[in-house]
Design an enzyme around this catalytic site. Structure first.
Site, short mmCIF file in Angstrom:
data_model
loop_
_atom_site.label_atom_id
_atom_site.label_comp_id
_atom_site.label_asym_id
_atom_site.label_seq_id
_atom_site.Cartn_x
_atom_site.Cartn_y
_atom_site.Cartn_z
CD GLN A 162 -0.79 -8.58 0.00
OE1 GLN A 162 -0.11 -7.58 -0.13
NE2 GLN A 162 -1.80 -8.65 0.83
CG HIS A 213 -6.21 -1.56 1.36
ND1 HIS A 213 -4.88 -1.29 1.38
CD2 HIS A 213 -6.79 -0.69 2.20
CE1 HIS A 213 -4.66 -0.30 2.23
NE2 HIS A 213 -5.80 0.09 2.74
NE ARG A 230 1.58 -9.34 5.00
CZ ARG A 230 0.31 -9.23 4.65
NH1 ARG A 230 -0.57 -10.06 5.17
NH2 ARG A 230 -0.08 -8.31 3.79
CG HIS A 234 -3.86 -0.08 -2.95
ND1 HIS A 234 -2.70 -0.75 -3.24
CD2 HIS A 234 -4.18 -0.39 -1.67
CE1 HIS A 234 -2.32 -1.42 -2.16
NE2 HIS A 234 -3.20 -1.23 -1.20
CG ASP A 255 -2.20 -5.26 -2.80
OD1 ASP A 255 -3.41 -5.11 -2.52
OD2 ASP A 255 -1.27 -4.84 -2.09
CB CYS A 314 -0.98 0.03 1.17
SG CYS A 314 -1.42 -1.57 1.81
CE LYS A 340 -12.21 -8.07 7.76
NZ LYS A 340 -11.21 -9.09 7.89
ZN LIG Z 1 -3.31 -2.19 0.59
#
Ligand SMILES: [Zn+2]
Ligand SMILES: [Zn+2]
Length: 647
Positions: free
Chosen positions: A389, A519, A371, A393, A391, A342, A473
């Site tokens: 990910q 996200h 992680r 945004h 991912d 992010c 979410k």
């Molecule tokens: Zn994010």
């Protein structure tokens, strides 16, 4: 003797003497059939045994809710009772050698942790099960007593049950309840089945090591896992599914098909993608990128490390540091391996002044993050330390939020469906106790998520207070062919990062405003998703994502040249193809291709050379009529288009 009024939640009232038990009340109030199914009861908010006296409940007017064996709570009680049963059997068999600890019910059954020097082996399971069966046949009652804590400490000290003593010392209050099954006493809140004859259907599944209280500094115990059901047929189905799941274990299939490995010298939780696995991943990545491009996303790439300062601003160092690795010095400045993408996307956003006219901005990245996970929880592709990910945004105005969520859901379900998943459970998580942003913003965003779900005609469950502190979410759990649930997609509104980074845009009014940031990840991570795909398909991937789509095999050396020609032509036509020209029997080659789960086999003999055709054999064993090389290439191409939902 006093009388007590008893009723069901909705239904008739009766009066019974205060010495009558819950079982007596159930017998009066329920039909015979229901009564036989009743395993325990709820009075007010409290779970109680059927054997408890009505007078001891301390009320003059009691409403009873029976707990049926067929309910989730009923099954829990049955399984927890079976854990006691197993503990008694283990003590009966291995006596002084064993100390008991705890034995809860879990999702698929129960376990009990024992401290015992000698390891349990699968051979012991049959002995323990036989002993359990004896106790079941004896129909021994589960007897509840309430004693003072000091009395209980003494009791367990006398028995040498030091773990129980440790637990007792941490329990608040002056009294505790004990459950006695014959000579086996356990510290327990209950409730339990009335007697052991209820516990007819059980099975010990496996043994595993477990630290006392999950702490690596504590003694290692032996955890015996078992399961129990109210019905033999359900146990049979469960064991069948378990067997099937073992066959589909992605770690086993991943190795057999040459997809990936984990290497101790490289490090646990770090995936090495072998050529076939890398091809599978490339195909998924290409598909993902194409779909995002088609849905008006733009692609980003960002670095794997950034200055610690960035993670300070983002708040990760404060809230997420347990999951982050130590920093490293570069030119005397501290850098940090990224746990999330992010902040990088925000940095790209902030590279220039943004106007409302650019909105919505949709940026996606297959972003690899790192992680920290404890070694003990790492599991093949499903739980790793480095993962990519899928991912994205989205930056938009508040009035665009609902439409954007709708679009994300649309793309999300479309992609899941292409991978073969069209069964899922959807959860909407709302504002937790601790949160950032205004209550009004939360309300608006939660409403937008709801409306988008409803506009898409999707059923969902609300998880009250389960949102992240920065926004509400949506989570989507997919179901695989065995009916197992896997958490994959997540869509999160964020009021926090835009604030922390001072993200803004120039609105129609010429003034600066804060955009909404979303996200989202659809597959979750490539590693995990591919793990799920392997288990779902048992390695027999649909044609469009099969790393190898066809294997050519000659019957004798005489056809080798023609096989090379087929190979060249098909490869040029974009078919993922292999040649097996070894001097081996055809049946052997077919069997190997079958084990490699290759969708098509091209069997080439003299007849094919002469007619310049290929004979096609499907993975299922079915043979197709001969066709030209060109026809086969087209067939592959068309089937892939259909598979990918492009037609
Ligand atoms: Zn994010
Ligand atoms: Zn218990």
């Amino acid at each position: 003797m006093a009388e007590i009024k008893i009723s069901l939640a909705e239904g008739e009232k009766i009066k019974l003497a205060d010495t009558a038990t819950v079982a007596d009340a159930v017998a009066e109030l329920l039909s015979n059939k229901q009564r036989k199914q009743t395993i325990a009861a709820v009075v007010g908010d409290t779970f109680v045994d059927l054997s408890i006296e009505l007078g001891s409940l301390g009320e003059k007017d009691i409403t009873i809710k029976p707990i049926l064996l067929s309910s989730a709570e009923g099954l829990d009680i049955l399984r927890h009772s079976t854990a006691h049963l197993m503990a008694k059997a283990v003590l009966d068999l291995y006596g002084p050698d064993v100390k008991v600890t705890i034995g809860p019910s879990i999702e698929d059954g129960f376990y009990y942790d024992f401290d015992r020097q000698t390891p349990f082996t699968p051979d012991d399971f049959a002995d323990i099960e036989a002993k359990m069966q004896e106790i079941v046949n004896a129909a021994l009652p589960f007897e509840r007593t309430v004693v003072s804590k000091s009395e209980a400490v003494k009791l367990f000290e006398d028995k040498g049950e030091t773990y129980k003593v440790e637990l007792l010392k941490e329990i608040e209050g002056d009294t505790v309840s004990l459950y006695q099954l014959d000579d086996f006493v356990d510290l327990c809140r209950g409730p339990h089945v009335p007697n052991s004859s209820w516990l007819k259907v059980f099975k010990i599944i496996k043994v595993a090591g477990a630290y006392w209280r999950g702490d690596e500094n504590n003694p290692m115990l032996q955890r015996l896992y078992g399961t129990a059901f109210g019905d033999k047929k359900l146990l049979k189905k469960y064991l069948r599914d378990l067997e099937e799941a073992k066959k589909r274990d992605h770690r086993k299939i991943g190795k057999e098909l040459g997809l990936f490995t984990v290497n101790d010298q490289v490090g646990p939780g770090l995936i090495l993608w072998h050529p076939k696995g890398a091809m599978l991943r490339k195909l998924i990545e290409d598909y993902w990128k194409d779909e995002h491009y088609n849905h008006n996303y733009e692609l980003l790439y960002t670095p794997h490390i950034a200055k610690r300062d960035l993670w300070q601003t983002s708040g990760h160092l404060d809230f997420y540091s347990d999951n982050m690795y130590s920093s490293m010095a570069v030119d005397e400045v501290q850098y940090q391996l990224k746990p999330m993408n992010c902040p990088f996307h925000i940095a790209i956003y902030k590279a220039q002044m943004r106007s409302y006219r650019e909105f919505p901005i949709r940026w996606c990245e297959l972003g690899t993050v790192y992680r920290y996970e404890r070694t003990g929880v790492l599991h093949g592709l499903l739980r790793v330390r480095g993962f990519t990910q899928d991912d994205a945004h989205i930056f938009c105005r508040p009035d665009q939020l609902e439409e954007e969520i709708f679009n994300i859901l649309d793309l999300n379900l479309h992609i899941l469906k292409t991978f073969g998943f069209d069964q899922y459970d959807i959860y909407l998580s709302t504002r937790p106790d601790k949160y950032v942003g205004s209550e009004e913003n939360w309300q608006q965003a939660t409403d937008a998520l709801k409306q988008a779900l409803e506009a898409k005609g999707l059923e969902y469950e609300i998880d009250p207070g389960e949102g992240v502190f920065y926004g509400p979410k949506i989570d989507i759990k997919i179901k695989d062919v065995l009916g197992r649930s896997w958490q994959c997609s997540t869509i999160q509104v964020d009021f926090n990062l835009p604030e922390r980074f001072g993200v803004s845009y120039i609105g129609e009014d010429g003034k600066e405003h804060q955009p909404i940031m979303i996200h989202r990840a659809l597959m979750g991570s490539l590693e995990r998703f591919i793990g799920v795909l392997i288990e779902n398909y048992a390695g027999a991937f649909p044609l469009w994502m099969a790393p190898v789509q066809a294997r050519i095999m000659n019957i004798t050396d005489a056809q080798s040249d023609y096989c090379e020609k087929i190979y060249g032509k098909l490869r040029q036509a974009g078919v993922r193809i292999e040649n097996d020209l070894r001097n081996e029997k055809l049946n052997f080659k077919i069997r190997e291709a079958q084990l490699a789960k290759i969708p098509y086999m091209l069997v080439i003999g003299d007849r094919e050379v002469e007619s310049q055709t290929v004979t096609v054999r499907e993975r299922s064993g079915k043979n197709l009529p001969p066709m030209s090389i060109q026809e086969f290439a087209e067939k592959i191409h068309n089937e892939c288009m259909v598979g990918k939902g492009i037609s």
